[in-house]
Design a protein around this motif. Structure first.
Motif, mmCIF file in Angstrom:
data_model
loop_
_atom_site.group_PDB
_atom_site.id
_atom_site.type_symbol
_atom_site.label_atom_id
_atom_site.label_comp_id
_atom_site.label_asym_id
_atom_site.label_seq_id
_atom_site.Cartn_x
_atom_site.Cartn_y
_atom_site.Cartn_z
ATOM 1 N N ALA A 257 0.823 -1.211 0.000
ATOM 2 C CA ALA A 257 0.000 0.000 0.000
ATOM 3 C C ALA A 257 0.854 1.257 0.000
ATOM 4 O O ALA A 257 0.433 2.309 -0.467
ATOM 5 C CB ALA A 257 -0.943 0.001 1.200
ATOM 6 N N VAL A 258 2.082 1.162 0.544
ATOM 7 C CA VAL A 258 2.974 2.324 0.544
ATOM 8 C C VAL A 258 3.659 2.474 -0.806
ATOM 9 O O VAL A 258 3.696 3.550 -1.389
ATOM 10 C CB VAL A 258 4.071 2.178 1.623
ATOM 11 C CG1 VAL A 258 4.919 3.446 1.681
ATOM 12 C CG2 VAL A 258 3.453 1.891 2.959
ATOM 13 N N PRO A 261 0.366 1.097 -4.427
ATOM 14 C CA PRO A 261 -0.995 0.930 -3.903
ATOM 15 C C PRO A 261 -1.905 0.062 -4.769
ATOM 16 O O PRO A 261 -2.654 -0.760 -4.254
ATOM 17 C CB PRO A 261 -1.536 2.364 -3.851
ATOM 18 C CG PRO A 261 -0.345 3.224 -3.801
ATOM 19 C CD PRO A 261 0.734 2.510 -4.537
ATOM 20 N N ALA A 264 -1.678 -3.600 -3.966
ATOM 21 C CA ALA A 264 -1.741 -4.090 -2.589
ATOM 22 C C ALA A 264 -2.733 -5.236 -2.426
ATOM 23 O O ALA A 264 -2.479 -6.207 -1.727
ATOM 24 C CB ALA A 264 -2.096 -2.944 -1.642
#
Lengths: 290, 437
Positions: A257-258, A261, A264
């Motif tokens: 997600a970092v 994204p 993810a």
């Protein structure tokens, strides 16, 4: 930067804690009953609603719901098992999969009719609100608590299965059901208890989720897909595999997600495809257990 | 049967004169046929039967919305009730036979699926004789149904969908956009919050059409007001966990004033719960939400949302006439209306009014009666139905969710901070790309 990374890993572990509890329950049930319990997500949702209702109706504090809601969910699971599931144990694996899938939809819809789609309010208990600062890092107190409870539950399950007589029987029945029967163990007698236990873990995950996620009838619907993928990656029926994979996937998703994204949500399925190619029985599965 | 030729004939002519002449002819025809219809109030028709001509002898309104999925609570079955209420009130005011036939409301669940929505819309128009479809929440379904309306030459008054595409790229002669759109939301919240709270923003949005649309609209509104978007992050959809972004928000420099989430449904609830857990408000990072409904606040509780800033098309506590409607709605449905439910009532009412004005339910004439119409009702204030793009512009409101201590009665969750006048609230015509075919 490194602080940020640590925080993300921590969050991944918290999310992994939910995966671990859910996939652990699934693995226990699959190992013993050879049932792919598709209503696991719905029971997780019932756990969260159980916590909400016990508080709303009888004013039970969060701490007690942590105990009472899983027991309630286990009781509901037991009713389904005795009334429906057990009739299909001798049939093909698919029949119980379809049955539990149908039950999941029915439970979800029943809850939707009663409580609506939007969900119900549920906050964290006062003692666990706010955040704890450890060095330069800030951890929400409730998340630390979730991680702790989950790890304890996983260790407790491991202890039950690895160190007690009941666990011995379960392991034996999981690995060599015929042989265990031949040795005079009444395997069938243990089935309801194991099912109830696996389902209670889903209920516990549900209670833990209530203060940090939306309590709504569909909260388990998406989660269950990821959880199944985790069980497959870990090795169908492998207790250790499901727990370890649960935490791994949680962390990978948080990092995904970092850094990327849009991928993810895919991480778990990419991992599953890769693992199945290299080790068809899963990370911790033995070739003949599935 | 008659539509196409007459439209062409009427093009470019003063519409009122044309309609009046037609009305007169119809009135004569109806009187000659001796149909049993309710009397009209206009003196020049005194004694004659009603002049409203219904092509199928009845008016059918179709409410199409999500009744089982994530948006079921923001309109759903109660949104259908609102349309029914409008019909009953309309008949109470003008008499049951005012339009020369029964007025029915039918409803269907589109389950947020564009293909299902467009199939239901076709059934509505073709099989059930629906003259106007309303509500149609979910942008993708809204666009699909607007396309069906254009094909079938029947009306769609969209209340529930947010996309500006309905009055831009996907605009058509038969579709109107009634209550709100992403431009209104972003413009209201982006501009007003930047002026009132602070200039430094962090936007977090779900990675699909609505989210991207909101991200663009917010960014330009914030910049217009002199603010700065330090960062905008797309999140997976759906998403349970937002801690990644909340942690980022804490560590951002220069210090953030506002974190704006464009999430909806389950995700926004997850977001708010976690925003509270990370204690961002205590650090001076305010929360702005792109789109928030009364039903969202009701579900999670006012405590969780307290202080949240957002833009709304209407609020039941707005004034006396809004409250009056909300009281009757509560008595009927056990809930206070969201602005989509109230909008369904208003859109239904205005459609019936337009039939009354046009003297017919002929879609082209109803469209003509709606175009350029200026009105106010309990829901729409200073409303204009723009002819160019069929957007209904009206006053919008910047709102803040109350603290628990400010709540005086159940469902009293919102303080209106300011009114954004109709002329500023919506996309200016100079930016509109709609080309009516």
């Amino acid at each position: 930067m490194i602080e940020n990374l640590l925080l993300q890993v921590f969050n991944g572990l918290v999310n992994g804690a939910f995966y671990a509890l859910l996939s652990l329950g699934l693995a226990v049930i699959f190992g013993m009953l050879r049932v792919i319990n598709f209503m696991h997500g719905a029971l997780y949702m019932l756990g969260a609603f159980g916590a909400y209702l016990l508080t709303a109706w009888w004013g039970l504090p969060f701490w007690w719901t942590l105990l009472a809601a899983p027991i309630l969910v286990a009781a509901i699971g037991l009713v389904f098992e005795r009334l429906l599931l057990r009739r299909l144990y001798d049939a093909d694996l698919l029949y119980n999969l379809l049955l539990t899938f149908g039950l999941a939809l029915a439970i979800q819809d029943a809850m939707r009719i009663r409580f609506g789609m939007q969900g119900v309010p549920y906050g964290a208990p006062a003692a666990l609100q706010g955040a704890v600062e450890i060095g330069p890092l800030l951890f929400p107190a409730y998340r630390l608590f979730v991680l702790a409870v989950s790890v304890l539950a996983c260790l407790g399950t491991w202890w039950l299965i690895d160190r007690t007589r009941a666990g011995l029987i379960i392991r034996a029945a999981t690995e060599r059901p015929m042989l265990t029967r031949a040795l005079g163990v009444d395997v069938d007698r243990w089935i309801p208890a194991v099912f109830a236990f696996g389902v209670a873990l889903a209920g516990l995950a549900g209670v833990l989720a209530a203060p940090m996620r939306n309590v709504s009838p569909v909260m388990g619907a998406d989660l269950i897909i990821t959880t199944f993928a985790i069980v497959v990656i870990g090795g169908m029926g492998s207790i250790l595999g499901s727990v370890v994979t649960g935490f791994i996937v949680g962390v990978l998703e948080a990092l995904g997600a970092v850094y990327y994204p849009s991928a993810a949500n895919l991480v778990v399925f990419i991992l599953m495809a890769a693992i199945l190619l290299v080790r068809p029985a899963g990370l911790f599965g033995s070739a003949d257990a599935g | 049967m008659e539509g196409v030729a007459e439209v062409k004939r009427s093009a470019g002519r003063p519409i009122e004169r044309y309609i009046t002449r037609r009305r007169f002819l119809r009135a004569a025809g109806a009187a000659a046929a001796g149909a049993a219809l309710a009397p009209l109030s206009r003196p020049w028709r005194a004694g004659a039967q009603t002049a409203v001509h219904l092509t199928q002898g009845k008016v059918v309104i179709g409410v199409l919305n999500d009744q089982s999925g994530v948006y079921a609570d923001l309109s759903g079955k109660n949104g259908v009730e609102a349309a029914r209420m409008a019909v009953e009130d309309f008949q109470k005011k003008y008499g049951a036979g005012v339009l020369g036939g029964p007025i029915q409301v039918i409803a269907a669940d589109h389950q947020n699926k564009p293909d299902l929505g467009s199939q239901k819309a076709q059934e509505f128009y073709d099989r059930d004789g629906v003259g106007m479809i309303t509500d149609v929440d979910t942008s993708s379904v809204g666009i699909a149904v607007a396309n069906v309306a254009a094909q079938k030459h029947r009306l769609c008054l969209n209340v529930g969908a947010a996309t500006t595409a309905l009055t831009n790229a996907n605009c058509n002669r038969y579709t109107f956009h009634y209550a709100y759109d992403t431009y209104m939301l972003a413009n209201g919240t982006g501009v007003e919050v930047t002026k009132r709270i602070g200039k430094n923003w962090y936007l977090v949005y779900p990675d699909y059409a609505f989210g991207q649309d909101m991200d663009h609209s917010f960014t330009s509104a914030i910049q217009r007001a002199g603010g700065k978007v330090l960062l905008a992050d797309a999140t997976p959809f759906p998403n349970d966990d937002f801690s990644t972004y909340l942690i980022k928000a804490r560590t951002m420099r220069p210090l953030l004033n506002v974190i704006g989430t464009m999430h909806a449904g389950q995700d926004v609830v997850n977001f708010v719960k976690q925003y509270n857990q990370y204690g961002l408000r205590q650090q001076g990072i305010n929360l702005a939400i792109g789109l928030l409904f009364l039903s969202d606040i009701h579900a999670l509780g006012v405590e969780a949302y307290q202080g949240t800033l957002y833009t709304t098309a209407w609020e039941w506590t707005l004034d006396k006439q809004s409250r009056e409607f909300a009281d009757r709605f509560l008595a009927r449905t056990k809930v206070r209306p969201t602005f989509v439910m109230a909008g369904n009532y208003s859109a239904t009412w205005q459609y019936l009014e337009a039939i009354r004005r046009a003297g017919t339910d002929d879609p082209d004439k109803v469209v003509a009666a709606l175009e350029g119409y200026k009105f106010s009702d309990f829901f729409i204030r200073n409303g204009t139905i723009r002819k160019q793009d069929h957007l209904v512009t009206h006053d919008a409101y910047l709102a803040r969710v109350k603290a628990p201590s400010e709540v005086k009665e159940p469902w009293d969750y919102v303080t209106i901070l300011s009114t954004i006048p109709a002329r500023d609230a919506f996309m200016p015509l100079s930016q509109v790309t709609c080309k009516m075919s």
